[in-house]
Design an enzyme around this catalytic site. Structure first.
Site, PDB file in Angstrom:
ATOM      1  N   TYR A  46      17.782   5.980   0.999  1.00 53.23           N
ATOM      2  CA  TYR A  46      17.865   7.324  -0.138  1.00 53.23           C
ATOM      3  C   TYR A  46      18.879   6.391  -0.517  1.00 53.23           C
ATOM      4  O   TYR A  46      20.399   6.433  -0.529  1.00 53.23           O
ATOM      5  CB  TYR A  46      17.762   8.695   0.739  1.00 53.23           C
ATOM      6  CG  TYR A  46      17.147   9.232   0.927  1.00 53.23           C
ATOM      7  CD1 TYR A  46      15.773   8.558   1.294  1.00 53.23           C
ATOM      8  CD2 TYR A  46      17.232  10.301   1.939  1.00 53.23           C
ATOM      9  CE1 TYR A  46      14.649   9.175   2.305  1.00 53.23           C
ATOM     10  CE2 TYR A  46      16.155  10.710   3.096  1.00 53.23           C
ATOM     11  CZ  TYR A  46      14.738  10.127   2.649  1.00 53.23           C
ATOM     12  OH  TYR A  46      13.564  10.687   2.759  1.00 53.23           O
ATOM     13  N   PHE A  95       8.084  17.582   2.388  1.00 59.19           N
ATOM     14  CA  PHE A  95       6.916  18.591   0.799  1.00 59.19           C
ATOM     15  C   PHE A  95       6.416  19.276   1.427  1.00 59.19           C
ATOM     16  O   PHE A  95       5.870  20.028   1.086  1.00 59.19           O
ATOM     17  CB  PHE A  95       5.851  17.025   0.490  1.00 59.19           C
ATOM     18  CG  PHE A  95       6.381  16.212   0.041  1.00 59.19           C
ATOM     19  CD1 PHE A  95       7.404  16.444  -0.424  1.00 59.19           C
ATOM     20  CD2 PHE A  95       5.666  15.212  -0.225  1.00 59.19           C
ATOM     21  CE1 PHE A  95       7.545  14.573  -1.900  1.00 59.19           C
ATOM     22  CE2 PHE A  95       5.657  13.948  -1.355  1.00 59.19           C
ATOM     23  CZ  PHE A  95       6.712  14.041  -1.118  1.00 59.19           C
ATOM     24  N   PRO A  96       8.108  20.396   2.065  1.00 60.45           N
ATOM     25  CA  PRO A  96       7.063  21.470   2.803  1.00 60.45           C
ATOM     26  C   PRO A  96       7.034  22.546   1.495  1.00 60.45           C
ATOM     27  O   PRO A  96       6.236  24.150   2.149  1.00 60.45           O
ATOM     28  CB  PRO A  96       8.494  22.364   3.319  1.00 60.45           C
ATOM     29  CG  PRO A  96      10.311  21.594   2.094  1.00 60.45           C
ATOM     30  CD  PRO A  96       9.015  20.114   2.241  1.00 60.45           C
ATOM     31  N   LEU A  97       7.668  22.386   0.055  1.00 61.39           N
ATOM     32  CA  LEU A  97       6.807  23.326  -0.978  1.00 61.39           C
ATOM     33  C   LEU A  97       5.948  22.931  -2.044  1.00 61.39           C
ATOM     34  O   LEU A  97       5.544  23.112  -3.180  1.00 61.39           O
ATOM     35  CB  LEU A  97       7.967  23.696  -2.203  1.00 61.39           C
ATOM     36  CG  LEU A  97       9.668  24.466  -1.627  1.00 61.39           C
ATOM     37  CD1 LEU A  97      10.270  24.527  -1.737  1.00 61.39           C
ATOM     38  CD2 LEU A  97       8.402  25.885  -0.513  1.00 61.39           C
ATOM     39  N   GLY A  98       4.592  21.608  -1.227  1.00 61.22           N
ATOM     40  CA  GLY A  98       4.056  20.245  -2.184  1.00 61.22           C
ATOM     41  C   GLY A  98       4.798  19.547  -3.113  1.00 61.22           C
ATOM     42  O   GLY A  98       6.423  19.850  -3.562  1.00 61.22           O
ATOM     43  N   GLY A  99       4.152  19.589  -4.489  1.00 60.29           N
ATOM     44  CA  GLY A  99       4.418  18.893  -5.067  1.00 60.29           C
ATOM     45  C   GLY A  99       5.865  17.770  -6.608  1.00 60.29           C
ATOM     46  O   GLY A  99       6.296  18.123  -6.728  1.00 60.29           O
ATOM     47  N   PRO A 120       3.040  13.640  -8.988  1.00 56.99           N
ATOM     48  CA  PRO A 120       2.397  14.720  -9.566  1.00 56.99           C
ATOM     49  C   PRO A 120       1.221  14.390  -9.454  1.00 56.99           C
ATOM     50  O   PRO A 120       0.782  13.616  -8.811  1.00 56.99           O
ATOM     51  CB  PRO A 120       2.746  12.987 -11.133  1.00 56.99           C
ATOM     52  CG  PRO A 120       3.703  12.612 -10.856  1.00 56.99           C
ATOM     53  CD  PRO A 120       3.896  12.390  -9.576  1.00 56.99           C
TER      54      PRO A 120
END
Length: 262
Positions: free
Chosen positions: A19, A174-178, A181
């Protein structure tokens, strides 16, 4: 921001040497003090590649995993890393392994187990692993599984249930997706927007709270660069749903098939 997180009671922080080519680890080394009760969990299986099409490449061979653990120890300023996640390329979005980077999970676990025996690793976790991969890895002792999972991407439900049965922490990224793209976003769902309006919360808070309600072994790692959003994320832990609202959220269809693989 890291000090504010610790002040709010955050005691589990996800990082990796790749990271920012060590930048995240160096921030943690500076921010976390000796008396702070914080578990730092890092990840191996990739290395920075500034000149590549994306800024990292896979590093899955056993000698690369050992070198990556050593680099994490140095940049974090630790003699022992509490948990090291092995990032597999088997599930969810991300790069797929080719050529010499196609490495059997048993060979990878052998080197991580050896480093655990040496005292350099406290526990071993897995990331982007399949159900079969986790079953094969169980004899090595697995502390956590970190896979892409959210209200709108729930194909790993059987994997989650195995983690519950084996007392393994479930750490959805990605707990909120998105993030990529074309990935579905939790905040775009009508049921989430309705719940947020009803409870006076943000859609992101609803998505995080649903994860905590869905599985008691869940540890959240939502990323942010804003103190305001950090505080909102932490506050999501106090959100309660009534049965009707939870049933409505549970009924949101999983759209994992829409997630791009690379």
């Amino acid at each position: 921001m890291l000090r504010r997180a610790i002040d709010l009671g955050v005691d589990h922080i996800d990082t990796a040497q790749f990271y920012g080519d060590g930048f995240a680890n160096e921030l943690l080394r500076e921010a976390i003090r000796q008396h702070d009760d914080v578990m730092v969990v890092t990840k191996v299986g990739a290395t920075p590649d500034p000149g590549g099409p994306i800024p990292l490449r896979l590093a899955h061979r056993p000698e690369e995993l050992r070198a990556d653990v050593e680099d994490n120890l140095i940049s974090l300023g630790l003699e022992r890393i509490p948990v090291v996640n092995l990032r597999r390329p088997d599930s969810g979005p991300g790069i797929r392994a080719e050529g010499e980077q196609v490495v059997d999970i048993d060979d990878q676990l052998a080197v991580l187990t050896a480093m655990r025996d040496e005292g350099k690793i406290g526990a071993i976790g897995l990331s982007s692993v399949t159900l079969d991969g986790l079953r094969r890895a169980l004899p090595a002792g697995i502390a956590c599984v970190q896979n892409a999972y959210s209200l709108v991407a729930r194909d790993d439900e059987a994997l989650l249930q195995l983690c519950r049965a084996e007392d393994i922490a479930w750490v959805p990224f990605f707990p909120l997706g998105g993030s990529f793209p074309r990935m579905p976003k939790v905040a775009d769902e009508a049921a989430v927007l309705d719940a947020a309006a009803s409870l006076g919360r943000t859609p992101a808070q609803i998505g995080l709270a649903w994860l905590l309600h869905h599985a008691p072994n869940t540890l959240l790692i939502p990323g942010t660069s804003s103190i305001e959003h950090l505080e909102e994320n932490v506050a999501a832990g106090a959100i309660a749903f009534d049965r009707a609202m939870l049933d409505t959220l549970d009924a949101v269809p999983s759209r994992s098939a829409e997630v791009p693989l690379g």
